[in-house]
Design a protein around this motif. Structure first.
Motif, PDB file in Angstrom:
ATOM      1  N   ASP A 115       0.831  -1.209   0.000  1.00  0.00           N
ATOM      2  CA  ASP A 115       0.000   0.000   0.000  1.00  0.00           C
ATOM      3  C   ASP A 115       0.863   1.255   0.000  1.00  0.00           C
ATOM      4  O   ASP A 115       0.449   2.297  -0.520  1.00  0.00           O
ATOM      5  N   GLN A 116       2.056   1.178   0.556  1.00  0.00           N
ATOM      6  CA  GLN A 116       2.930   2.343   0.650  1.00  0.00           C
ATOM      7  C   GLN A 116       3.749   2.537  -0.629  1.00  0.00           C
ATOM      8  O   GLN A 116       4.347   3.589  -0.826  1.00  0.00           O
ATOM      9  N   ASP A 118       4.788   3.065  -4.614  1.00  0.00           N
ATOM     10  CA  ASP A 118       4.237   3.878  -5.692  1.00  0.00           C
ATOM     11  C   ASP A 118       3.723   3.000  -6.830  1.00  0.00           C
ATOM     12  O   ASP A 118       3.894   1.790  -6.822  1.00  0.00           O
ATOM     13  N   LYS A 119       3.120   3.598  -7.833  1.00  0.00           N
ATOM     14  CA  LYS A 119       2.472   2.823  -8.897  1.00  0.00           C
ATOM     15  C   LYS A 119       3.466   2.094  -9.796  1.00  0.00           C
ATOM     16  O   LYS A 119       3.099   1.153 -10.491  1.00  0.00           O
ATOM     17  N   ASP A 120       4.731   2.474  -9.810  1.00  0.00           N
ATOM     18  CA  ASP A 120       5.728   1.794 -10.637  1.00  0.00           C
ATOM     19  C   ASP A 120       6.363   0.598  -9.950  1.00  0.00           C
ATOM     20  O   ASP A 120       7.235  -0.044 -10.538  1.00  0.00           O
ATOM     21  N   ASP A 121       5.930   0.302  -8.744  1.00  0.00           N
ATOM     22  CA  ASP A 121       6.505  -0.825  -8.002  1.00  0.00           C
ATOM     23  C   ASP A 121       6.238  -2.129  -8.754  1.00  0.00           C
ATOM     24  O   ASP A 121       5.161  -2.328  -9.321  1.00  0.00           O
ATOM     25  N   ARG A 123       5.644  -4.990  -7.731  1.00  0.00           N
ATOM     26  CA  ARG A 123       4.604  -5.844  -7.145  1.00  0.00           C
ATOM     27  C   ARG A 123       3.231  -5.551  -7.725  1.00  0.00           C
ATOM     28  O   ARG A 123       2.343  -6.395  -7.702  1.00  0.00           O
ATOM     29  N   HIS A 124       3.048  -4.354  -8.258  1.00  0.00           N
ATOM     30  CA  HIS A 124       1.770  -4.023  -8.892  1.00  0.00           C
ATOM     31  C   HIS A 124       1.655  -4.689 -10.258  1.00  0.00           C
ATOM     32  O   HIS A 124       0.568  -4.724 -10.834  1.00  0.00           O
ATOM     33  N   LYS A 125       2.732  -5.199 -10.785  1.00  0.00           N
ATOM     34  CA  LYS A 125       2.734  -5.828 -12.104  1.00  0.00           C
ATOM     35  C   LYS A 125       2.542  -7.332 -12.011  1.00  0.00           C
ATOM     36  O   LYS A 125       2.738  -8.055 -12.972  1.00  0.00           O
TER      37      LYS A 125
END
Length: 129
Positions: A115-116, A118-121, A123-125
């Motif tokens: 949750d902390q 950013d969108k380029d992390d 883990r979001h992919k």
């Protein structure tokens, strides 16, 4: 009647039971050795028989028995209940090669800090994998 007679008969019956158990174990050992030698002789006969065959005869026999696989054909049978490659939800034939070698790793698997991030992390992919 004193206690020595009972003790000696008990010891002799115990020795007889132990002897019988030993004989059974020995017979099973001999039988296993005999079966192993028969298996080895059969294997040698089969190798000699196949060595005397031509390549075409061996190929024909392998195709008939299912031992031959075409180049590129899957070496392992798919697990029961999985798709055979028709494109369904359980279809793993297209990406099974890469799945063998790719692992996302344990480093990026913690959800506490997701949750902390950013969108380029990376883990979001995870959905891309």
């Amino acid at each position: 009647n004193d206690g020595t007679t009972t003790s000696s008969t008990t010891n002799s019956s115990l020795r007889m039971k132990q002897r019988e158990a030993w004989e059974v174990r020995e017979l099973l050992r001999v039988l296993r050795g005999y079966q192993e030698s028969l298996r080895q002789k059969e294997e040698v006969r089969e190798m000699d028989r196949r060595r005397k065959m031509t390549d075409a005869e061996r190929y024909k026999e392998d195709v008939a028995t299912g031992k031959y696989r075409k180049p590129g054909e899957q070496r392992r049978r798919p697990p029961p209940g999985s798709s055979t490659g028709a494109g369904g939800a359980g279809d793993t034939t297209n990406n099974s090669y890469l799945q063998r070698y790719h692992h996302r790793g344990a480093f990026y698997m913690d959800d506490d800090t997701l949750d902390q991030a950013d969108k380029d992390d990376v883990r979001h992919k995870a959905a891309e994998y």
